[in-house]
Every structure is written in structure tokens, then in C-alpha cells.
Design a protein around this motif. Sequence first.
Motif, PDB file in Angstrom:
ATOM      1  N   UNK A  18     -17.784 -28.069 -52.540  1.00  0.00           N
ATOM      2  CA  UNK A  18     -17.604 -29.585 -52.222  1.00  0.00           C
ATOM      3  C   UNK A  18     -18.364 -30.625 -52.782  1.00  0.00           C
ATOM      4  N   UNK A  19     -19.535 -30.366 -52.605  1.00  0.00           N
ATOM      5  CA  UNK A  19     -20.880 -30.933 -52.888  1.00  0.00           C
ATOM      6  C   UNK A  19     -22.038 -30.191 -53.316  1.00  0.00           C
ATOM      7  N   UNK A  20     -22.881 -30.771 -54.348  1.00  0.00           N
ATOM      8  CA  UNK A  20     -23.915 -29.966 -54.853  1.00  0.00           C
ATOM      9  C   UNK A  20     -24.926 -31.018 -55.538  1.00  0.00           C
ATOM     10  N   UNK A  21     -26.203 -30.706 -55.598  1.00  0.00           N
ATOM     11  CA  UNK A  21     -26.912 -31.833 -56.297  1.00  0.00           C
ATOM     12  C   UNK A  21     -27.216 -31.561 -57.744  1.00  0.00           C
ATOM     13  N   UNK A  22     -27.610 -32.621 -58.410  1.00  0.00           N
ATOM     14  CA  UNK A  22     -27.950 -32.639 -59.796  1.00  0.00           C
ATOM     15  C   UNK A  22     -28.801 -31.696 -60.039  1.00  0.00           C
ATOM     16  N   UNK A  23     -29.826 -31.689 -59.128  1.00  0.00           N
ATOM     17  CA  UNK A  23     -30.952 -30.769 -59.695  1.00  0.00           C
ATOM     18  C   UNK A  23     -30.735 -29.378 -59.498  1.00  0.00           C
ATOM     19  N   UNK A  24     -29.746 -28.859 -58.371  1.00  0.00           N
ATOM     20  CA  UNK A  24     -29.340 -27.498 -58.339  1.00  0.00           C
ATOM     21  C   UNK A  24     -28.451 -27.135 -59.381  1.00  0.00           C
ATOM     22  N   UNK A  25     -27.577 -27.971 -59.862  1.00  0.00           N
ATOM     23  CA  UNK A  25     -26.996 -27.346 -61.079  1.00  0.00           C
ATOM     24  C   UNK A  25     -27.742 -27.194 -62.231  1.00  0.00           C
ATOM     25  N   UNK A  27     -30.773 -26.446 -62.252  1.00  0.00           N
ATOM     26  CA  UNK A  27     -31.508 -25.163 -62.074  1.00  0.00           C
ATOM     27  C   UNK A  27     -30.734 -23.843 -62.368  1.00  0.00           C
ATOM     28  N   UNK A  28     -29.424 -24.051 -61.759  1.00  0.00           N
ATOM     29  CA  UNK A  28     -28.117 -23.015 -62.128  1.00  0.00           C
ATOM     30  C   UNK A  28     -27.926 -22.510 -63.512  1.00  0.00           C
ATOM     31  N   UNK A  29     -27.641 -23.843 -64.196  1.00  0.00           N
ATOM     32  CA  UNK A  29     -27.496 -23.807 -65.748  1.00  0.00           C
ATOM     33  C   UNK A  29     -28.578 -23.562 -66.664  1.00  0.00           C
ATOM     34  N   UNK A  30     -29.825 -23.844 -66.103  1.00  0.00           N
ATOM     35  CA  UNK A  30     -31.072 -23.938 -67.031  1.00  0.00           C
ATOM     36  C   UNK A  30     -31.061 -24.923 -68.106  1.00  0.00           C
ATOM     37  N   UNK A  31     -30.535 -26.141 -67.766  1.00  0.00           N
ATOM     38  CA  UNK A  31     -30.267 -27.172 -68.505  1.00  0.00           C
ATOM     39  C   UNK A  31     -31.225 -28.545 -67.861  1.00  0.00           C
ATOM     40  N   UNK A  32     -31.118 -29.493 -68.614  1.00  0.00           N
ATOM     41  CA  UNK A  32     -32.114 -30.848 -67.920  1.00  0.00           C
ATOM     42  C   UNK A  32     -31.176 -31.339 -66.819  1.00  0.00           C
ATOM     43  N   UNK A  33     -31.689 -32.203 -66.247  1.00  0.00           N
ATOM     44  CA  UNK A  33     -30.919 -33.009 -65.211  1.00  0.00           C
ATOM     45  C   UNK A  33     -30.043 -34.144 -66.001  1.00  0.00           C
TER      46      UNK A  33
END
Length: 251
Positions: A18-25, A27-33
Motif C-alpha cells: 500500500x505504501x513504501x518510501x523512495x529510499x526503501x525502493x 535500496x531494494x532495486x540497487x538504483x538511485x533515488x
Amino acid sequence: MKSEERRERIYNILKSNKEISVSALAEQFGVSAMTIRRDLNSLEHSNLVNRSYGKAHIIDESRQEFSFQQRSQVNRPLKQKIAQTALAYLTDISSFYVDGSTTATEVLKILPSGRTYTVFTNSFEALKLLSEKPWIRTYAIGGFLGKDHNTFDDDTTIDIVKQIYVDATITSCSGFSQNGIFNDGITGTQIKRIMLANSAQNFILADHTKANSQGLFLLSSWESLHYLITDAPVDAKCLETVKSFGVQVRW
């Protein structure tokens, strides 16, 4: 990972959380914010997510993966009407590609026995239906079965379709707007794009509930399309744009 695949995975993560932070995404995908923000911009433009205070929120939980049988029952009378309209434009066509959509499959059901066609498809359901029509010459575009459990879609499939050229494509979409036609999932998207490029005429079949709607991925702009066949009048502004590209609109 390609940006389209990453965006679909981000959307699926949001459907679960439902909700997730940009920083968490990031980190999860190994790409920049910044890369994640661009992905979220695309999803937001498609009216699928909202963003605020460094987070993304799901706003459309109705775009779910249903089985072919479930999807085939949704707006079925509208799909049947569209199929009847489309059939009238196939008299001078001898070969075509058909996708795994339930609307396009309705066309296969009513192909007349007095007319011989060569049909190319990567749809399991379409192949089952065509196997009952011996007057149709059917080419099965193979590969591994996709996540929708109906569409053959992998690198092998892509290599095959690059060699196929047809008189027409008969495909559907998750939505259409002035910007073009859209697909919700990555499954089958690349195949459709290749076949749209390898066809002399492209027929898009979409009922009125898909008008002024977008999806995860842009399949094609209107300049590559020839017919939009629907079941009811299209919004005047959208209709004007579509016709400006020479697309014939029928309902």
C-alpha cells in the motif's frame, strides 16, 4: 533490469504494501533515488500511484491479474459486438497476428468457414480455439508461458516474432487515451510492439470502459495504428486526436 520491468515490480510491491518510501525502493532495486522518482513519475502519470513526503501510495487496486476465463466474462456482450464489427474489415486479409486478449479471441470464434486465414498467435487460449477450426492455418508462437498463464513470452518468443510479417494485427489493450494505447503488465508487451511494427494494418479492439484510461506501459502511439474498433462513441477530444493520425474509428 529494464525500466519497464522495474516499474511493474514497483507497482506490485505497492499493491502488497500500500505504501513504501523512495529510499526503501532505491535500496531494494540497487538504483538511485532519482531513478525511482522517474519510475514513480511514470506510474503517477498513469493514475496508478500518488506520491507525497518521499513515499508512494497505491491508488488503484482494481488492476489485478485475473484468469482468462474470469476476464472473458467481463463486458462480454461489448466484446462480441466489437468482434462482429471487426470481422467486416478482415475480408481482404489473409494473415494476421492475434494476441491473448479476450476481446481479440471473440473474433476467432466467429471466423467464417468459407474464408481461409493464416493466424499467428502466442496465446494458449487462442491456440485451443483455433485447433477446432481446421480451415484456419495456425502458427503457434512458442516459448515459456508467461505470468498470465496464457501468453507465451520470453526471449525465444521475441526472436521468433521478429521474423514474422503479417497483413494485420488484432490486439486489445488495458486502456487508450489521446497519448496512445497501453498495457498493464509486461507479459506480452514486447511481442505486441514487434508485431505492430511488422504488420501492414493494426486493429485495436477496446470497449468504451477503456477510453481515457492508461496503464503501466505505452504499447503504441496512434501514428502506428490504423483502426480503433469499440462499442460506443468515443470522447470528442480523444476522437479528434485519434483521427488526426489517420486512424479509422468504428463502433
